[in-house]
Design a protein around this motif. Structure first.
Motif, PDB file in Angstrom:
ATOM      1  N   ALA A 242       0.844  -1.200   0.000  1.00  0.00           N
ATOM      2  CA  ALA A 242       0.000   0.000   0.000  1.00  0.00           C
ATOM      3  C   ALA A 242       0.879   1.249   0.000  1.00  0.00           C
ATOM      4  O   ALA A 242       1.920   1.306   0.669  1.00  0.00           O
ATOM      5  CB  ALA A 242      -0.905   0.004   1.222  1.00  0.00           C
ATOM      6  N   VAL A 243       0.444   2.246  -0.761  1.00  0.00           N
ATOM      7  CA  VAL A 243       1.196   3.504  -0.857  1.00  0.00           C
ATOM      8  C   VAL A 243       0.198   4.660  -0.925  1.00  0.00           C
ATOM      9  O   VAL A 243      -0.816   4.579  -1.606  1.00  0.00           O
ATOM     10  CB  VAL A 243       2.079   3.549  -2.136  1.00  0.00           C
ATOM     11  CG1 VAL A 243       2.809   4.879  -2.232  1.00  0.00           C
ATOM     12  CG2 VAL A 243       3.052   2.396  -2.161  1.00  0.00           C
ATOM     13  N   GLU A 244       0.512   5.730  -0.194  1.00  0.00           N
ATOM     14  CA  GLU A 244      -0.218   6.976  -0.370  1.00  0.00           C
ATOM     15  C   GLU A 244       0.585   7.822  -1.354  1.00  0.00           C
ATOM     16  O   GLU A 244       1.523   8.523  -0.982  1.00  0.00           O
ATOM     17  CB  GLU A 244      -0.383   7.702   0.968  1.00  0.00           C
ATOM     18  CG  GLU A 244      -1.315   6.983   1.936  1.00  0.00           C
ATOM     19  CD  GLU A 244      -1.576   7.796   3.196  1.00  0.00           C
ATOM     20  OE1 GLU A 244      -1.218   9.014   3.195  1.00  0.00           O
ATOM     21  OE2 GLU A 244      -2.091   7.245   4.164  1.00  0.00           O
ATOM     22  N   TRP A 245       0.220   7.696  -2.626  1.00  0.00           N
ATOM     23  CA  TRP A 245       1.021   8.339  -3.669  1.00  0.00           C
ATOM     24  C   TRP A 245       0.888   9.854  -3.600  1.00  0.00           C
ATOM     25  O   TRP A 245      -0.199  10.378  -3.403  1.00  0.00           O
ATOM     26  CB  TRP A 245       0.562   7.834  -5.042  1.00  0.00           C
ATOM     27  CG  TRP A 245       0.787   6.366  -5.216  1.00  0.00           C
ATOM     28  CD1 TRP A 245      -0.113   5.365  -5.037  1.00  0.00           C
ATOM     29  CD2 TRP A 245       2.024   5.736  -5.564  1.00  0.00           C
ATOM     30  NE1 TRP A 245       0.461   4.152  -5.261  1.00  0.00           N
ATOM     31  CE2 TRP A 245       1.779   4.343  -5.579  1.00  0.00           C
ATOM     32  CE3 TRP A 245       3.294   6.200  -5.876  1.00  0.00           C
ATOM     33  CZ2 TRP A 245       2.760   3.415  -5.903  1.00  0.00           C
ATOM     34  CZ3 TRP A 245       4.279   5.282  -6.190  1.00  0.00           C
ATOM     35  CH2 TRP A 245       4.015   3.907  -6.203  1.00  0.00           C
ATOM     36  N   PRO A 246       1.981  10.581  -3.759  1.00  0.00           N
ATOM     37  CA  PRO A 246       1.907  12.049  -3.717  1.00  0.00           C
ATOM     38  C   PRO A 246       1.058  12.593  -4.865  1.00  0.00           C
ATOM     39  O   PRO A 246       1.090  12.070  -5.982  1.00  0.00           O
ATOM     40  CB  PRO A 246       3.384  12.480  -3.874  1.00  0.00           C
ATOM     41  CG  PRO A 246       4.089  11.296  -4.435  1.00  0.00           C
ATOM     42  CD  PRO A 246       3.345  10.084  -3.969  1.00  0.00           C
TER      43      PRO A 246
END
Length: 302
Positions: free
Chosen positions: A297-301
């Motif tokens: 999981a990633v909180e993409w910029p």
């Protein structure tokens, strides 16, 4: 989670093969290239028929990823596919390519572009960075690629997945990535720990807070499969069950199930049930569903 068809919520991954390959080419595997779109599609369909719903492909830059083919394969099979950027060991590349990418800044720029804009002109964005250590150590190439990976992680938040050569040098990798480069441990995935089933090293790596992937079972040249259930049990009993992943790591054409090998379905047909016998079905389900969603999981910029 960034798939080849767009970003999805981690909970949508379902049953996930956390480390595998649909396409792969290397000069060290002559004649065994994974370069057939038809075979990749058939293998992905076989995995789906066995209950699989997601595949994380660890094939990095310059090793025949065929990124433009991945969305069509994912749609046809009804399987989420995650692509990778990154760089493997130097033996997998020409000297010309290594010279072209020969600085951490230049390499990091490639990684960031493939994570945020796309791989080549395919429009397919990668969802993780794959790098590699060496046998019981890290050479200059590994240090360069890991420095680039750390820089790309800081720019994007993408996780870093690490090929450990025969399962070794895990602590050296963590010293470099999480120590010197200050990458959060929960953004580092150590691969192939089943190939060097050292319980002390496993426990130390898990205590650091990284992800531990048990991947590539049933390799004829890796006679450690029988020890994997004990290794997983020891980690779970120590409270690290929420840090464990499972993957198939199919790297040669002959290893595909559609060519008579174990392939992707083997992870669900045989490896999962064998582990469930040792550690319980609940833990295996977590390793195949909840844990991959969290690991990638990633909180993409932006």
């Amino acid at each position: 989670m960034r798939t080849v068809l767009g970003d999805v919520a981690p909970g949508e991954l379902g049953v996930c093969d956390a480390h595998d390959h649909l396409f792969l080419k290397s000069p060290v595997l002559p004649g065994q290239e994974l370069d057939s779109t038809a075979a990749a599609g058939a293998e992905l369909a076989a995995f789906r028929a066995a209950g699989g719903q997601s595949v994380v492909q660890w094939t990095p830059h310059g090793m025949g990823r065929r990124a433009a083919e991945l969305p069509g394969l994912a749609r046809a099979a009804g399987v989420h596919v995650v692509a990778a950027t990154g760089l493997h060991q130097s033996v997998h590349y020409t000297l010309e390519l290594l010279a072209e990418l020969g600085s951490p800044d230049r390499l990091a720029a490639v990684f960031v572009r493939e994570l945020t804009q796309g791989i080549g002109d395919s429009g397919v964005r990668a969802g993780l960075i794959k790098v590699a250590g060496g046998f019981h150590g890290l050479d200059a190439h590994a240090r360069l690629t890991m420095a680039a990976a750390a820089s790309a992680h800081r720019a994007t938040g993408a996780p870093i997945a690490v090929h450990l050569e025969l399962g070794t040098a895990a602590l050296d990798v963590l010293d470099l990535l999480c120590g010197e480069s200050e990458v959060p441990p929960d953004k580092v995935i150590l691969g192939h720990l089943n190939r060097d089933p050292d319980p002390v090293v496993h426990a130390q790596a898990a205590a650091a807070g990284c992800w531990l992937a048990f991947d590539g079972p049933s390799r004829a040249n890796h006679a450690t499969d029988w020890r994997m259930p004990d290794a997983v049990r020891a980690l779970a009993e120590a409270g690290h069950g929420d840090r464990l992943l499972l993957g198939g790591d199919t790297t040669t054409s002959s290893a595909r199930s559609v060519h008579g090998g174990p392939g992707m379905p083997h992870l669900l047909r045989r490896v999962g049930p064998r582990l469930a016998h040792a550690v319980g079905a609940d833990l295996v389900e977590r390793m195949l569903t909840v844990n991959p969603g969290r690991a990638f999981a990633v909180e993409w910029p932006g």
